[in-house]
Design an enzyme around this catalytic site. Structure first.
Site, PDB file in Angstrom:
ATOM      1  N   CYS A  51       0.806  -1.223   0.000  1.00 31.04           N
ATOM      2  CA  CYS A  51       0.000   0.000   0.000  1.00 31.04           C
ATOM      3  C   CYS A  51       0.840   1.275   0.000  1.00 31.04           C
ATOM      4  CB  CYS A  51      -0.927   0.003   1.209  1.00 31.04           C
ATOM      5  SG  CYS A  51      -1.732  -1.562   1.528  1.00 31.04           S
ATOM      6  N   ASP A  83      -4.335  -3.574   7.380  1.00 32.21           N
ATOM      7  CA  ASP A  83      -5.533  -4.275   7.840  1.00 32.21           C
ATOM      8  C   ASP A  83      -5.643  -5.675   7.240  1.00 32.21           C
ATOM      9  OD1 ASP A  83      -5.824  -1.660   8.638  1.00 32.21           O
ATOM     10  OD2 ASP A  83      -7.974  -1.601   8.308  1.00 32.21           O
ATOM     11  N   ASP A 125      -5.241   2.032   4.775  1.00 32.09           N
ATOM     12  CA  ASP A 125      -6.494   2.591   5.282  1.00 32.09           C
ATOM     13  C   ASP A 125      -6.370   3.657   6.369  1.00 32.09           C
ATOM     14  OD1 ASP A 125      -7.485   0.718   3.588  1.00 32.09           O
ATOM     15  OD2 ASP A 125      -8.659  -0.366   5.068  1.00 32.09           O
ATOM     16  N   GLU A 453     -11.662  -5.001  12.244  1.00 31.39           N
ATOM     17  CA  GLU A 453     -12.544  -5.239  11.106  1.00 31.39           C
ATOM     18  C   GLU A 453     -12.904  -6.726  11.046  1.00 31.39           C
ATOM     19  OE1 GLU A 453     -10.970  -1.735   8.081  1.00 31.39           O
ATOM     20  OE2 GLU A 453     -10.444  -3.822   7.686  1.00 31.39           O
ATOM     21  N   SER A 479     -14.075  -3.919   6.913  1.00 33.48           N
ATOM     22  CA  SER A 479     -13.238  -3.449   5.816  1.00 33.48           C
ATOM     23  C   SER A 479     -14.115  -2.791   4.762  1.00 33.48           C
ATOM     24  CB  SER A 479     -12.493  -4.629   5.196  1.00 33.48           C
ATOM     25  OG  SER A 479     -11.965  -4.289   3.939  1.00 33.48           O
TER      26      SER A 479
END
Length: 564
Positions: A51, A83, A125, A453, A479
């Site tokens: 990411c 995540d 995120d 999540e 999520s």
């Protein structure tokens, strides 16, 4: 013209600051460098995930833009938690906590080293809201840039269950559920695993990362269209350079984030989330961002805007297209164009480019024949992608994603689990039946702690073919890749004695989206009697960052911030 060194001159100018200058010269800064505006370039590069993998390169290009415009860039690195990697484990409890740690760490460096301006770069995120929140805290000239979406992957087995789909991390979750349910072979499962994430960038649907990145364009703290550009697109480097040049314009004019962002700006951002069927996490993160900007925002604002905003972007996880395809279709400027035509935006709100949101939208270029962003008269849904429910199980509210949903009512028996791991095992072993309402509790901000999540569970439901028939409610969260009839952010959470703590297996739970209700078919007296007998569990952590977080964190209806 503002004083471009109004912060840093205290730190670096005059005979009394010789020690500071001497230290900075040790790492290559010159007298000329130290006389210019000092601009922080804060990013989240970390060697654990795709990411944020391009953040070093983007930071270099931002710094080149700053230098070209007469500033001195100073690189700042901070942490990140992924995540998807941590989901379904104890490690996932750290994810939401990292939002506060990231914002706190960048705030500390910027205050300590008295930056005159700042560019924040985000990817996964929690880094995105953190890097937006810190702009409101510092209120020095600045903007935020998203590292961009990952490209879609492709299976090598076209005849498999997932063979014809453009792969995102969503398919990896659902392939796990399908494998456990015996619907795909081990080879097909491995094929998805090997190809779901083909390179750098954050998850490739309108999951939490892309939801927040596009929301911040609508909010005005990221240049319109800049965040839409995918991570590996050749134009991303040019976007980064332009952000470096742009922050110097803000510094020279003395324009700060709080001068740009208003309550109407947040309403624009919420409209963008609703129109794209964005993540439930946007509620949590926009509430937290508003808190740090000093703007009053409440859950009712999300529901009000959702009721009047159509879903017009056909995006994963519930729709057809990936984030790079939305970029090719014109991206958020085209979404904004539709919303402006419908009278659902405040076009006069300012943005970091110096143009208003309406002026930015006027510059939108829509490719002929694009299918991702629908015309106003052909919406995917007439109302937005999220709804806020209340009721006997959620007197303080909860959130449901309704984009892609056809049903609005579910009534079924509760299947109660005290943690995500037990719930996942129940699906894996075939103990969840159609019409069940899975209840996952003690996963809230305090009870988790960290509000995990439930993606492993929701992915397993979809993969097992139960996504359309089983509902799930939790005081945790989901999520952005989640789809299904699922409710999160229940307030009060179980650890604080919320009604969800009183549920027992077999209690009948009713979810009524049209009337915005989440209830259990128990009398008030029975519910009160059960809660009177309830005892709070011992804290899961007695020391360290998670214990500190549990003591400080506010509930989900207030964004789970830690500085109330």
């Amino acid at each position: 013209m503002a004083d471009p060194t109004h912060k840093s001159r205290t730190l670096l100018q005059g005979p009394d600051r010789a020690v500071a200058r001497s230290m900075m010269k040790a790492v290559g800064f010159t007298d000329a460098d130290l006389a210019r505006p000092q601009i922080g370039v804060a990013h989240c590069w970390i060697g654990t995930m795709p990411c944020n993998w391009n953040h070093r390169e983007l930071a270099q290009r931002v710094m080149e833009g700053i230098r070209a415009a007469g500033g001195t860039p100073i690189e700042v690195n901070t942490v990140a938690i992924n995540d998807a990697i941590t989901t379904g484990t104890e490690g996932m409890k750290t994810s939401l906590v990292s939002r506060e740690v990231i914002a706190d760490s960048v705030e500390l460096v910027a205050r300590g080293h008295m930056f005159d301006g700042i560019v924040t770069i985000s990817g996964c995120d929690k880094t995105i809201p953190a890097m937006g929140m810190v702009l409101g805290r510092l209120d020095i000239p600045g903007l935020t840039l998203y590292g961009g979406s990952i490209a879609a992957g492709r299976c090598t087995r076209p005849n498999s269950l997932f063979g014809e789909r453009k792969l995102t991390i969503q398919e990896a979750y659902e392939a796990l559920g399908a494998f456990n349910a015996g619907r795909i072979s081990e080879e097909e499962f491995k094929d998805v695993e090997d190809h779901a994430c083909p390179g750098a960038g954050a998850c490739g649907g309108q999951f939490t990362a892309n939801t927040m990145a596009t929301a911040y364009e609508m909010l005005g703290i990221a240049p319109m269209g800049a965040n839409d550009v995918p991570a590996v697109d050749s134009g991303k480097a040019d976007v980064a350079f332009e952000c470096g040049r742009l922050v110097m314009e803000l510094v020279l004019k003395g324009i700060t984030p709080r001068q740009l962002v208003t309550r109407r700006s947040f309403e624009n951002a919420i409209a963008g989330v609703m129109a794209t069927g964005g993540s439930t996490n946007a509620v949590l993160h926009l509430l937290a961002t508003a808190h740090d900007f000093g703007v009053a925002l409440a859950l009712e604002d999300f529901d009000r805007i959702s009721r009047s905003t159509p879903v017009i972007a056909d995006m994963r996880p519930w729709g057809t297209y990936t984030a790079p395809e939305m970029y090719e279709a014109g991206g958020m400027p085209v979404v904004g164009k539709r919303l402006l035509q419908a009278g659902l935006l405040h076009p006069g709100e300012a943005t970091v480019t110096g143009r208003t949101l309406g002026e930015e939208i006027e510059r939108a270029r829509e490719p002929a024949g694009q299918q991702v962003i629908r015309p106003l008269d052909q919406p995917l849904k007439k109302e937005g992608g999220l709804a806020i429910l209340r009721g006997s199980l959620a007197p303080g509210a909860c959130v449901i994603k309704i984009s892609g949903q056809n049903k609005s009512l579910h009534r079924g028996p509760a299947r109660v689990f005290e943690n995500e791991e037990d719930a996942f095992h129940a699906i894996k072993t075939g103990r969840i039946q159609p019409n069940d309402v899975m209840v996952l509790r003690y996963e809230g901000p305090k009870g988790g702690p960290g509000m995990r999540e439930m993606q492993l569970v929701t992915g397993a439901l979809q993969g097992a073919g139960l996504g359309e028939t089983v509902a799930l409610i939790t005081d945790g969260r989901f999520s952005g890749a989640t789809r299904g009839f699922v409710i999160g952010h229940i307030v009060p959470e179980a650890a604080e004695g919320g009604p969800i703590a009183a549920l027992r297996d077999g209690d009948v739970v009713v979810i009524d989206v049209d009337n915005r209700r989440l209830d259990v078919e128990l009398s008030d007296a029975e519910l009160a009697q059960r809660l009177a007998q309830w005892k709070a569990p011992a804290p899961r952590y007695a020391s360290g960052v998670l214990a500190k977080y549990a003591k400080l964190v506010a509930d989900a209806s207030r964004g789970a911030v830690t500085d109330l």
